[in-house]
Design an enzyme around this catalytic site. Sequence first.
Site, PDB file in Angstrom:
ATOM      1  N   GLY A  36     -32.657 -23.657 -78.216  1.00 10.53           N
ATOM      2  CA  GLY A  36     -32.939 -22.359 -77.596  1.00 10.53           C
ATOM      3  C   GLY A  36     -31.835 -21.333 -77.643  1.00 10.53           C
ATOM      4  O   GLY A  36     -32.097 -20.138 -77.680  1.00 10.53           O
TER       5      GLY A  36
ATOM      6  N   GLU B 290     -26.087 -21.099 -73.342  1.00  7.92           N
ATOM      7  CA  GLU B 290     -27.424 -21.622 -73.039  1.00  7.92           C
ATOM      8  C   GLU B 290     -28.418 -20.465 -73.044  1.00  7.92           C
ATOM      9  O   GLU B 290     -28.053 -19.320 -72.751  1.00  7.92           O
ATOM     10  CB  GLU B 290     -27.376 -22.311 -71.667  1.00  7.92           C
ATOM     11  CG  GLU B 290     -28.651 -22.954 -71.217  1.00  7.92           C
ATOM     12  CD  GLU B 290     -29.155 -24.089 -72.104  1.00  7.92           C
ATOM     13  OE1 GLU B 290     -29.591 -23.794 -73.234  1.00  7.92           O
ATOM     14  OE2 GLU B 290     -29.153 -25.244 -71.658  1.00  7.92           O
ATOM     15  N   ASP B 291     -29.667 -20.779 -73.365  1.00  9.12           N
ATOM     16  CA  ASP B 291     -30.693 -19.749 -73.348  1.00  9.12           C
ATOM     17  C   ASP B 291     -31.066 -19.365 -71.916  1.00  9.12           C
ATOM     18  O   ASP B 291     -31.140 -18.194 -71.584  1.00  9.12           O
ATOM     19  CB  ASP B 291     -31.923 -20.164 -74.156  1.00  9.12           C
ATOM     20  CG  ASP B 291     -32.506 -21.526 -73.765  1.00  9.12           C
ATOM     21  OD1 ASP B 291     -32.002 -22.170 -72.820  1.00  9.12           O
ATOM     22  OD2 ASP B 291     -33.476 -21.953 -74.424  1.00  9.12           O
TER      23      ASP B 291
ATOM     24  N   ASP C 274     -32.192 -22.804 -65.487  1.00  9.20           N
ATOM     25  CA  ASP C 274     -33.381 -22.961 -64.655  1.00  9.20           C
ATOM     26  C   ASP C 274     -33.039 -23.934 -63.523  1.00  9.20           C
ATOM     27  O   ASP C 274     -32.430 -23.538 -62.538  1.00  9.20           O
ATOM     28  CB  ASP C 274     -34.546 -23.453 -65.517  1.00  9.20           C
ATOM     29  CG  ASP C 274     -35.891 -23.413 -64.795  1.00  9.20           C
ATOM     30  OD1 ASP C 274     -35.934 -23.119 -63.588  1.00  9.20           O
ATOM     31  OD2 ASP C 274     -36.919 -23.686 -65.444  1.00  9.20           O
TER      32      ASP C 274
ATOM     33  N   PHE D 294     -42.706 -19.040 -66.904  1.00 11.90           N
ATOM     34  CA  PHE D 294     -42.318 -19.811 -68.070  1.00 11.90           C
ATOM     35  C   PHE D 294     -41.987 -18.826 -69.185  1.00 11.90           C
ATOM     36  O   PHE D 294     -42.866 -18.218 -69.788  1.00 11.90           O
ATOM     37  CB  PHE D 294     -43.386 -20.818 -68.503  1.00 11.90           C
ATOM     38  CG  PHE D 294     -42.803 -21.834 -69.438  1.00 11.90           C
ATOM     39  CD1 PHE D 294     -42.113 -22.930 -68.943  1.00 11.90           C
ATOM     40  CD2 PHE D 294     -42.875 -21.656 -70.811  1.00 11.90           C
ATOM     41  CE1 PHE D 294     -41.530 -23.851 -69.802  1.00 11.90           C
ATOM     42  CE2 PHE D 294     -42.292 -22.567 -71.678  1.00 11.90           C
ATOM     43  CZ  PHE D 294     -41.620 -23.664 -71.169  1.00 11.90           C
TER      44      PHE D 294
ATOM     45  N   ASP E 114     -38.689 -21.527 -76.158  1.00  9.26           N
ATOM     46  CA  ASP E 114     -39.955 -21.967 -76.704  1.00  9.26           C
ATOM     47  C   ASP E 114     -40.860 -22.603 -75.672  1.00  9.26           C
ATOM     48  O   ASP E 114     -40.449 -22.930 -74.563  1.00  9.26           O
ATOM     49  CB  ASP E 114     -39.694 -23.009 -77.795  1.00  9.26           C
ATOM     50  CG  ASP E 114     -39.280 -24.351 -77.206  1.00  9.26           C
ATOM     51  OD1 ASP E 114     -39.971 -25.351 -77.473  1.00  9.26           O
ATOM     52  OD2 ASP E 114     -38.272 -24.417 -76.475  1.00  9.26           O
TER      53      ASP E 114
END
Length: 176
Positions: free
Chosen positions: A44, A99-100, A103, A152, A159
Amino acid sequence: MHNDTIGTVMITEEQILAKADEIGKKITEDFAGEEIVMVGILRGAVLWMADLMKHVNLDMTIDFMAVSSYGAATKSSGIVKINKDLDTDIEGKSVIIVEDIVDSGVTLNYLMGYFESRGAKNVKICALLDKPEGRRVDLVADYVGFVVDDRFIVGYGLDYDQRYRNLPYITWLESN
């Protein structure tokens, strides 16, 4: 045909590129005179890292790790597995994890401890996106592009089951 629907554009490519410039300059300032190891978390973070590193004016080594805690699910399993480890020796070096999205924080929390145990001088986190509502551990990224709602998120490297990574913007997935 899939039953997933893409939401409207949340963050444009132009906004992302401007943020990469801003954060890259801040990293250059914060680590002036140092060599850093920038570690991209596959898959990601690839687009974000590529844009970010163009704006970091430091001696830099790059490496990648593949870790998983999601699989094809939309929620983190909470279990971190290293699928591809670093090829670079990080002992005594400043590491920036790219990092993308932050979360749950479970994966990044694990990686911070892992890098510290391998002798990193310090470990910082640079995330394109931060989703604080999803947090399951006490973790704050050092450099954050954008804060997003608890949806999301897909696009720009992020993705759903390997789809939507190539979108040039950030959006969200709505399941029907």
